[in-house]
Scaffold this active site. Structure first.
Site, PDB file in Angstrom:
ATOM      1  N   GLU A  25      12.069  32.259  51.871  1.00  0.00           N
ATOM      2  CA  GLU A  25      10.878  32.725  52.604  1.00  0.00           C
ATOM      3  C   GLU A  25       9.846  31.601  52.733  1.00  0.00           C
ATOM      4  OE1 GLU A  25       7.266  35.569  51.254  1.00  0.00           O
ATOM      5  OE2 GLU A  25       9.262  36.482  51.135  1.00  0.00           O
ATOM      6  N   LYS A  44      16.065  37.656  43.877  1.00  0.00           N
ATOM      7  CA  LYS A  44      14.769  37.857  44.541  1.00  0.00           C
ATOM      8  C   LYS A  44      13.958  36.562  44.543  1.00  0.00           C
ATOM      9  CE  LYS A  44      11.245  40.134  46.336  1.00  0.00           C
ATOM     10  NZ  LYS A  44      10.052  39.342  46.047  1.00  0.00           N
ATOM     11  N   HIS A  51      15.375  34.463  47.259  1.00  0.00           N
ATOM     12  CA  HIS A  51      14.908  35.081  48.506  1.00  0.00           C
ATOM     13  C   HIS A  51      13.512  34.566  48.839  1.00  0.00           C
ATOM     14  CE1 HIS A  51      12.260  38.083  50.352  1.00  0.00           C
ATOM     15  NE2 HIS A  51      13.295  38.531  51.039  1.00  0.00           N
ATOM     16  N   ASN A  52      12.635  34.535  47.847  1.00  0.00           N
ATOM     17  CA  ASN A  52      11.267  34.081  48.090  1.00  0.00           C
ATOM     18  C   ASN A  52      11.218  32.587  48.396  1.00  0.00           C
ATOM     19  OD1 ASN A  52      10.694  36.705  47.391  1.00  0.00           O
ATOM     20  ND2 ASN A  52       9.079  36.193  45.950  1.00  0.00           N
ATOM     21  N   SER A  87      11.657  43.668  48.013  1.00  0.00           N
ATOM     22  CA  SER A  87      11.076  42.859  49.080  1.00  0.00           C
ATOM     23  C   SER A  87      10.749  43.719  50.289  1.00  0.00           C
ATOM     24  CB  SER A  87      12.041  41.753  49.502  1.00  0.00           C
ATOM     25  OG  SER A  87      11.466  40.981  50.540  1.00  0.00           O
TER      26      SER A  87
END
Length: 505
Positions: free
Chosen positions: A207, A200, A203-204, A146
């Protein structure tokens, strides 16, 4: 016949040992990560099916300080250029392209060598590839990366998961290439299997929620407060000096300072000329799907995904506005609201902060639930630590999230950590005021509203779910539990209701 690989620069060949690491896939992210690794003093071989991308990467390496990047135009020469145990990083499009690249490289790899997939891959694909690689004695990592183009070049947040030996082989390289904070490099071995890709993905998802909330804050400031782009830039710049300090708030301030280079010099803001349709690549959808499968509430993230879907219906939205306006719906604010700009700005700041904490809490709870299901033993404090630098969701309060999980690794929800609980209570009045003003003005704030509903639902000791259970038992005999005695119960609701109604008559 494949073109021969170009010879490495003489100086590099004379001074450098064979590279321990190679990288295949030289689009923007791959090229920048390769240069980052080389700049940290680790020679690296690079390969791409398109020879021009290999040449471009080698040329950039020369221009940016004679970096030790060795270009190769065929997979055999690329793999054999590496010192054993070899490590090959893949940065190609997720899915079939990864499998195709692996198929091209595997014939030249040997037992003990490793493949590291740095793309946004579905975690189950990584688990399948781990098994396939293991059958050949090859180690495998799925590594979330990232930070975008800048992060890849100057220090990303790295989330590797899979075979720990594959990580240990290049741990020193990854720790140097990753973003650096006062707590150390933004990389850690996440866990086995597809843990790195799953982390990940979440995480997105966080986001997605973060970006939606920031967009809503902008919309309320613009439409309720009438702030200009210049004023909004100043507001976000000021917010970035305090509790909201983060990469996304920082770049938002920058965006509102950019004028449109195509407007003939009139000075209009470029952001105002951008079509209001949001793109996506799938990780937000995966996050929401996984939350549903694991029975984890993630309404802020889900609202952000719905917001992107609705943004894509541009023509339908324009037509709907026309139809409803013809039926008497005002085209502007439903109700003109007189507010003090300073009060509005401060209240929106508090609402944004509280809403963001809910988004991060939902993501962390999803990670914990998946960790339990898969036996990954994810360390949530450590994940918060590696997100403090390099990645898109890096933010000042991640340090406090890390400390919350350090204090209590079994923390049920960030909202009930004493420090965050105090802040949520302090901000909830301003939060409610902002959402109420938006509703009165007819402005959609799905992310802030979902966060507030999540907060109110989670803190409520008695929900109306008792009625839903009664309904389910009436039409489907699903049974229910009681608050005053143990066991499951079923009631003949309709029969009793008729008897009760008859008695009343």
């Amino acid at each position: 016949m494949a073109s021969p690989s170009p010879a490495p620069p003489a100086a590099a060949a004379a001074q450098s040992p064979p590279p321990r690491i190679g990288l295949a896939g030289l689009a923007t992210m791959g090229q920048n990560l390769a240069l980052n690794i080389a700049e940290k003093g680790f020679p690296i071989s690079v390969y791409n099916r398109t020879a021009s991308k290999v040449d471009a990467t080698v040329s950039r390496a020369a221009e940016e300080g004679a970096l030790p990047v060795l270009g190769h135009r065929d997979p055999r020469a690329f793999v054999l250029s590496l010192a054993r145990p070899r490590t090959v990083v893949l940065l190609v499009q997720a899915g079939r392209a990864v499998d195709a690249t692996i198929d091209a490289l595997v014939p030249y790899l040997e037992a003990g060598d490793a493949i590291v997939d740095g793309g946004n891959e579905w975690y189950q694909n990584t688990e399948r590839r781990i098994e396939e690689a293991a059958s050949r004695g090859i180690l495998y990592l799925g590594m979330g990366v990232s930070g975008g183009e800048e992060g890849a070049r100057n220090g990303p947040s790295l989330m590797p998961g899979g075979h720990v030996d594959a990580y240990n082989n290049i741990r020193d390289i990854l720790e140097k290439a990753a973003a650096q904070t006062e707590d150390g490099p933004c990389v850690t071995f996440v866990g086995p299997g597809g843990a790195g890709n799953f982390v990940k993905m979440v995480h997105n998802g966080i986001e997605y929620g973060d970006m939606q909330l920031i967009a809503e804050a902008y919309d309320v400031l613009r439409r309720v407060g009438g702030l200009s782009n210049s004023e909004i830039a100043d507001v976000f710049a000021e917010w970035n000096q305090g509790e909201l300090e983060s990469f996304l708030v920082e770049i938002t301030a920058d965006i509102f300072t950019v004028t449109d280079p195509l407007d003939g010099g009139s000075g209009g803001g470029l952001v105002d000329k951008i079509l209001d349709k949001t793109g996506m690549k799938g990780t937000g959808k995966w996050t929401v799907q996984q939350a549903a499968e694991l029975a984890v509430a993630a309404p802020t993230i889900a609202a952000s995904l719905d917001g992107r879907y609705l943004s894509g219906l541009k023509d339908e939205r324009v037509a709907a506005a026309e139809v409803l306006e013809a039926e008497g719906m005002p085209s502007g604010l439903l109700e003109r609201i007189n507010v003090d700009k300073k009060v509005l700005v401060d209240s929106v700041r508090q609402a944004l902060y509280a809403s963001k904490i809910c988004s991060y809490a939902q993501g962390m709870n999803l990670l914990r639930a998946k960790s339990v299901e898969m036996g990954w033993n994810l360390n949530l404090a450590e994940l918060a630590r590696i997100w403090k630098g390099g990645c898109i969701i890096r933010a000042k309060f991640l340090d406090r999230i890390k400390k919350a999980y350090d204090r209590n690794p079994e923390l049920a929800n960030l909202i009930v950590d004493r420090e965050f609980a105090r802040e949520m209570v302090q901000r909830q009045s301003a939060w409610r005021w902002v959402v109420s003003r938006a509703v009165e003005a007819g402005i959609s704030t799905p992310g802030m509203s979902a966060s507030l509903s999540y907060f109110d639902t989670y803190r409520c000791s008695r929900l109306p779910a008792n009625l839903i259970q009664a309904q389910r038992d009436l039409f489907g005999a699903h049974t229910y539990e009681r608050i005053d005695r143990p066991g499951s119960f079923h009631t003949e609701w309709t029969k009793l209701a008729k008897k009760s109604n008859g008695a009343a008559i």
